[in-house]
Design an enzyme around this catalytic site. Structure first.
Site, PDB file in Angstrom:
ATOM      1  N   SER A  80      24.863  66.048   9.081  1.00  0.00           N
ATOM      2  CA  SER A  80      23.659  65.460   8.464  1.00  0.00           C
ATOM      3  C   SER A  80      23.072  66.409   7.414  1.00  0.00           C
ATOM      4  O   SER A  80      22.660  65.976   6.330  1.00  0.00           O
ATOM      5  CB  SER A  80      22.590  65.216   9.529  1.00  0.00           C
ATOM      6  N   ARG A 126      29.579  47.656   8.421  1.00  0.00           N
ATOM      7  CA  ARG A 126      28.306  48.285   8.818  1.00  0.00           C
ATOM      8  C   ARG A 126      27.127  47.509   8.224  1.00  0.00           C
ATOM      9  O   ARG A 126      27.147  47.155   7.043  1.00  0.00           O
ATOM     10  CB  ARG A 126      28.241  49.751   8.337  1.00  0.00           C
ATOM     11  N   GLY A 169      28.734  56.310   6.719  1.00  0.00           N
ATOM     12  CA  GLY A 169      27.495  55.519   6.717  1.00  0.00           C
ATOM     13  C   GLY A 169      26.340  56.304   6.115  1.00  0.00           C
ATOM     14  O   GLY A 169      25.486  55.741   5.413  1.00  0.00           O
ATOM     15  N   ARG A 212      34.126  60.279  16.862  1.00  0.00           N
ATOM     16  CA  ARG A 212      33.506  60.712  18.125  1.00  0.00           C
ATOM     17  C   ARG A 212      34.185  60.075  19.345  1.00  0.00           C
ATOM     18  O   ARG A 212      34.227  60.674  20.412  1.00  0.00           O
ATOM     19  CB  ARG A 212      32.005  60.425  18.110  1.00  0.00           C
ATOM     20  N   ASP A 261      24.370  60.099  18.813  1.00  0.00           N
ATOM     21  CA  ASP A 261      25.790  60.347  18.526  1.00  0.00           C
ATOM     22  C   ASP A 261      26.514  60.988  19.709  1.00  0.00           C
ATOM     23  O   ASP A 261      27.746  61.057  19.726  1.00  0.00           O
ATOM     24  CB  ASP A 261      25.945  61.235  17.288  1.00  0.00           C
TER      25      ASP A 261
END
Ligand code: S3P
Length: 430
Positions: free
Chosen positions: A21, A120, A92, A385, A312
């Site tokens: 991020s 998405r 995203g 993930r 997440d």
């Protein structure tokens, strides 16, 4: 690929990869600031490289000497129309945040990505940006990418009650608000990661936050900075859980980002009785060392305001719950359905295939513990993930093989994942 199975005694130290991020945002703020921004410890995962390439396509000069990234920003007004449609890959964060920046630029940009991005939801960013005066549209009248962003130099400020808890949506609105004349107010559904607000301040701007309410006066201009990206707790999470659930293990994770909007997993580990020590080593950069040891875990309930602080990490938390005594219930996590894949279904399908007892619900998962896991063929669904969680699950499998399809997705956020793991069972593990 064939995954490593039947391991215990994981031990050693891992320097977790840099925060995804913060890496995205460092390129974005460097690009819209005036002057030179240097970024140390930028995450060279595929997602962040998509952001870097996107800003180069918008005319920003960005150098990479293999160690430091240098961005020569010339302000919002220095961004130029891209000659070609911009490819955001699997990211995203790239497509949603860049939409907020482009909403205020007086030109048209087309944004597209991979098969996952094409599914998405984007109305969540297009609606508020269009209310501010931009003209954003999706593929054939839908909300889905490819997106076309027709920016508007005269954006209006917005008063917005967010319908979803999403840092990406919040950030897109803030990027647009930084270009609009007047005060924008955003009210979050739940407090989400605040890296954008942090960086507005770091780059010399101003944003006022009181609880879930954010006030931002536009327009603002920024000055280039030196950014040092801490490690990503979302990547550390896989080894935190590995150390807790594999027998006779002890793992030290160095330089983990400890921003409180991201540390929900630490609270859950403590709640479940996990042995975890957190030491804040670098106060200025809010990062530190986390040590975990094999623990007897108990089931718990995870819901409400903590969800965005560990969104997440829920796939790997679900795996941890399969190794805890009793039932774990995860609620209020319907956002998992619109991640890189539907993570509620992916976690339940793949772990159940390996012998877990997980019931998917509308907004979460119900996980029975403690279950032994068996071999089988699983898929990441192209989601980094899910792929990493399944490798940690495979370590518990004593007999049989685990074959993972679409393992290459892991490079999105953790290019050295398998190497780091091997070092842990190489260092005394077996
Ligand atoms: C991110 C926000 C979260 C998270 C994603 C990164 C960000 O998404 O899942 O991996 O950097 O702002 P949402 O904002 O959709 O919850």
């Amino acid at each position: 690929m064939k995954l490593a199975t039947n391991k215990q005694q994981l031990s050693g130290t891992i320097h977790v990869p840099s925060d995804k991020s913060i890496s995205h945002r460092s390129i974005m703020f460097g690009s819209i600031a005036h002057g030179k921004t240097t970024i140390k410890n930028f995450l060279r995962g595929e997602d962040c490289l998509s952001t870097l390439a996107a800003f180069r396509a918008l005319g920003v000069s960005i150098e990479d000497d293999g160690e430091t990234i240098t961005v020569h920003g010339t302000g919002f007004e220095g961004l130029k129309p891209s000659k070609e449609a911009i490819d955001v890959g699997n990211s995203g964060t790239t497509i949603r945040l860049i939409s907020g920046i482009l909403a205020g630029r007086p030109f048209t940009t087309k944004l597209f990505g991979d098969a996952s991005i094409a599914k998405r939801p984007m109305a969540r960013v297009m609606n508020p940006l269009n209310e501010m005066g931009a003209d954003c549209t999706g593929r054939e009248g839908s909300e889905f990418p490819p997106l076309t962003i027709n920016g508007n130099k005269e954006l209006k400020p917005l008063h917005y009650n967010m319908p979803v808890a999403s840092a990406q949506v919040k950030s897109a609105i803030l990027f647009a608000a930084l270009q609009a004349e007047g005060e924008t107010v955003v009210i979050e559904k739940e407090k989400t990661r605040d890296h954008t607000e942090d960086m507005i301040r770091q780059f010399g701007g101003r944003v006022d936050v009181s609880g879930k309410e954010i006030h931002l006066q536009g327009p603002q201009t920024f000055t280039g900075q030196e950014v040092n990206v801490p490690g990503d707790i979302s990547s550390a999470a896989f080894f935190l859980v590995a150390g807790l659930i594999l027998p006779n293990s002890r793992i030290v994770l160095e330089n983990v980002g400890l921003n409180p909007t991201r540390t929900g997993i630490i609270d859950v580990i403590k709640q479940m009785g996990g042995k975890i020590i957190v030491e804040e080593v670098d106060k200025e950069n809010r990062s530190g060392r986390i040590t975990v040891e094999t623990s007897d875990l108990k089931g718990t309930e995870i819901k409400g305001e903590i969800i965005p602080r560990l969104i997440d990490e829920l796939p790997i938390i679900a795996l941890m719950a399969t190794q805890a005594e009793g039932t774990t219930v995860i609620r209020d996590a319907e956002e998992l359905k619109v991640k890189e894949t539907n993570r509620i279904d992916a976690v339940a399908n793949e772990l159940n295939h390996l012998g877990a007892e997980i019931t998917p619900t509308d907004d979460g998962l119900i996980i029975q513990g403690k279950t032994a896991l068996n071999g089988g063929k699983v898929t990441s669904y192209g989601d980094h993930r899910i792929g990493m969680m399944l490798q940690i699950a495979a370590l518990l499998v004593e007999e049989g093989e685990v074959e993972l399809e679409k393992a290459d997705a892991i490079a999105v956020s953790y290019p050295n994942f398998f190497e780091d793991l091997e070092n842990l069972y190489g260092a005394g593990g077996k």
